[in-house]
Design a protein around this motif. Sequence first.
Motif, mmCIF file in Angstrom:
data_model
loop_
_atom_site.group_PDB
_atom_site.id
_atom_site.type_symbol
_atom_site.label_atom_id
_atom_site.label_comp_id
_atom_site.label_asym_id
_atom_site.label_seq_id
_atom_site.Cartn_x
_atom_site.Cartn_y
_atom_site.Cartn_z
ATOM 1 N N GLN A 115 0.824 -1.207 0.000
ATOM 2 C CA GLN A 115 0.000 0.000 0.000
ATOM 3 C C GLN A 115 0.860 1.260 0.000
ATOM 4 O O GLN A 115 1.649 1.487 0.921
ATOM 5 C CB GLN A 115 -0.923 0.025 1.220
ATOM 6 N N PRO A 116 0.733 2.104 -1.043
ATOM 7 C CA PRO A 116 1.510 3.344 -1.079
ATOM 8 C C PRO A 116 0.769 4.519 -0.444
ATOM 9 O O PRO A 116 -0.467 4.552 -0.403
ATOM 10 C CB PRO A 116 1.684 3.577 -2.579
ATOM 11 N N GLN A 117 1.551 5.483 0.023
ATOM 12 C CA GLN A 117 1.043 6.787 0.436
ATOM 13 C C GLN A 117 2.044 7.840 -0.039
ATOM 14 O O GLN A 117 3.244 7.588 -0.058
ATOM 15 C CB GLN A 117 0.868 6.873 1.956
ATOM 16 N N ILE A 128 7.204 8.717 -1.454
ATOM 17 C CA ILE A 128 6.223 7.635 -1.476
ATOM 18 C C ILE A 128 6.635 6.613 -0.433
ATOM 19 O O ILE A 128 7.767 6.109 -0.458
ATOM 20 C CB ILE A 128 6.117 6.984 -2.863
ATOM 21 N N GLU A 129 5.733 6.340 0.488
ATOM 22 C CA GLU A 129 5.970 5.329 1.513
ATOM 23 C C GLU A 129 5.160 4.082 1.160
ATOM 24 O O GLU A 129 3.974 4.174 0.864
ATOM 25 C CB GLU A 129 5.551 5.839 2.892
ATOM 26 N N LYS A 135 7.847 -1.127 6.297
ATOM 27 C CA LYS A 135 7.711 0.127 5.558
ATOM 28 C C LYS A 135 9.036 0.505 4.905
ATOM 29 O O LYS A 135 10.104 0.198 5.436
ATOM 30 C CB LYS A 135 7.270 1.269 6.484
ATOM 31 N N ASN A 136 8.929 1.159 3.760
ATOM 32 C CA ASN A 136 10.103 1.739 3.122
ATOM 33 C C ASN A 136 9.667 2.952 2.324
ATOM 34 O O ASN A 136 8.495 3.049 1.937
ATOM 35 C CB ASN A 136 10.816 0.733 2.226
ATOM 36 N N THR A 137 10.592 3.859 2.099
ATOM 37 C CA THR A 137 10.268 5.156 1.502
ATOM 38 C C THR A 137 11.293 5.517 0.429
ATOM 39 O O THR A 137 12.477 5.188 0.560
ATOM 40 C CB THR A 137 10.260 6.256 2.583
ATOM 41 N N PHE A 138 10.817 6.183 -0.618
ATOM 42 C CA PHE A 138 11.737 6.741 -1.612
ATOM 43 C C PHE A 138 11.197 8.083 -2.078
ATOM 44 O O PHE A 138 10.005 8.369 -1.950
ATOM 45 C CB PHE A 138 11.933 5.784 -2.795
ATOM 46 N N PHE A 139 12.080 8.902 -2.601
ATOM 47 C CA PHE A 139 11.690 10.205 -3.113
ATOM 48 C C PHE A 139 11.088 10.071 -4.504
ATOM 49 O O PHE A 139 11.590 9.305 -5.336
ATOM 50 C CB PHE A 139 12.889 11.154 -3.163
ATOM 51 N N ILE A 140 10.027 10.832 -4.769
ATOM 52 C CA ILE A 140 9.401 10.838 -6.083
ATOM 53 C C ILE A 140 10.407 11.207 -7.167
ATOM 54 O O ILE A 140 10.379 10.664 -8.275
ATOM 55 C CB ILE A 140 8.207 11.818 -6.088
ATOM 56 N N SER A 190 14.850 -1.397 -4.272
ATOM 57 C CA SER A 190 14.778 -2.626 -5.067
ATOM 58 C C SER A 190 15.071 -3.840 -4.189
ATOM 59 O O SER A 190 14.369 -4.868 -4.263
ATOM 60 C CB SER A 190 15.765 -2.572 -6.233
ATOM 61 N N ASP A 191 16.081 -3.737 -3.333
ATOM 62 C CA ASP A 191 16.418 -4.851 -2.436
ATOM 63 C C ASP A 191 15.287 -5.118 -1.456
ATOM 64 O O ASP A 191 15.009 -6.279 -1.107
ATOM 65 C CB ASP A 191 17.710 -4.536 -1.672
#
Length: 264
Positions: free
Chosen positions: A61-63, A69-70, A77-82, A109-110
């Motif tokens: 599930q993204p937010q 985007i988490e 949980k993991n997060t990356f910048f748009i 990716s990992d």
Amino acid sequence: MDNPPFISEIYIYPIKSLGGINCQSARAEEMGFENDRRWMLIDENNQFISQREHPILSQFQPQISDGKIEITYQGKKNTFFISESINSPISVPVWDDQSEVFEVNKTISDWFSECLGFTCKLVKIIEIGDRKHKSKALNVTFNVSLADGYPYLLVGSESLDHLNKKLEEKITVARFRPNIVINTTLAHEEDHFGIIKIGDVTFRNVKPCGRCIMVNNDPMKSVIAKEPLKTLSKYRKVDNSVLFGTNLVCIEKGIVSVGDILSF
């Protein structure tokens, strides 16, 4: 029209085949709503990964918040910048189209690889024109994102109600992963729309959407059953396609919101 259709729900799906986000408004762009299906997962052979083979993807599930985007999955949980990506293009097929994409970062990716149990990469499409899709129905080529075919899917409320009357176990519109849900009075009236105006935004109806086994995946359970495709095929099969909802392209950009009225 005495009771014109209006938008009742808006959804975006940032990562292809993962969970969606229910929005009050969204910016309509040529490639789809802003941040809609700009990312996807690919395997070691650079083939895209979907719920067709991996129904568990519906549990991710993204937010979106503060340019990030988490992703939440089974308490992790993991997060990356748009905005982030690794500047090394990868050519991947999305059905009959080739698309140029870029890996977001090795860490995310990992993380997906660990969660899914096999090696994969999270990639994104960046530039308009990095994937082109030719519409056989219109004989026109469109710039699209990473959706199966067209940038937008619209579903009418009465189409779902009509289907649910035929099903033993009722389903929600989430099965069909629409971008726009509208309040309608006739089942499948959306099939016959032409040019659609919503405020300053203009959409063009391309064709009704042919559905696949993915609609049989209950997104809450990640279990693929026989319905609703079995029932739909009894009254919505045209040639070799089972139709539900309709595909749109955006020809005048802008913001659309829940409650906006459609005009034709």
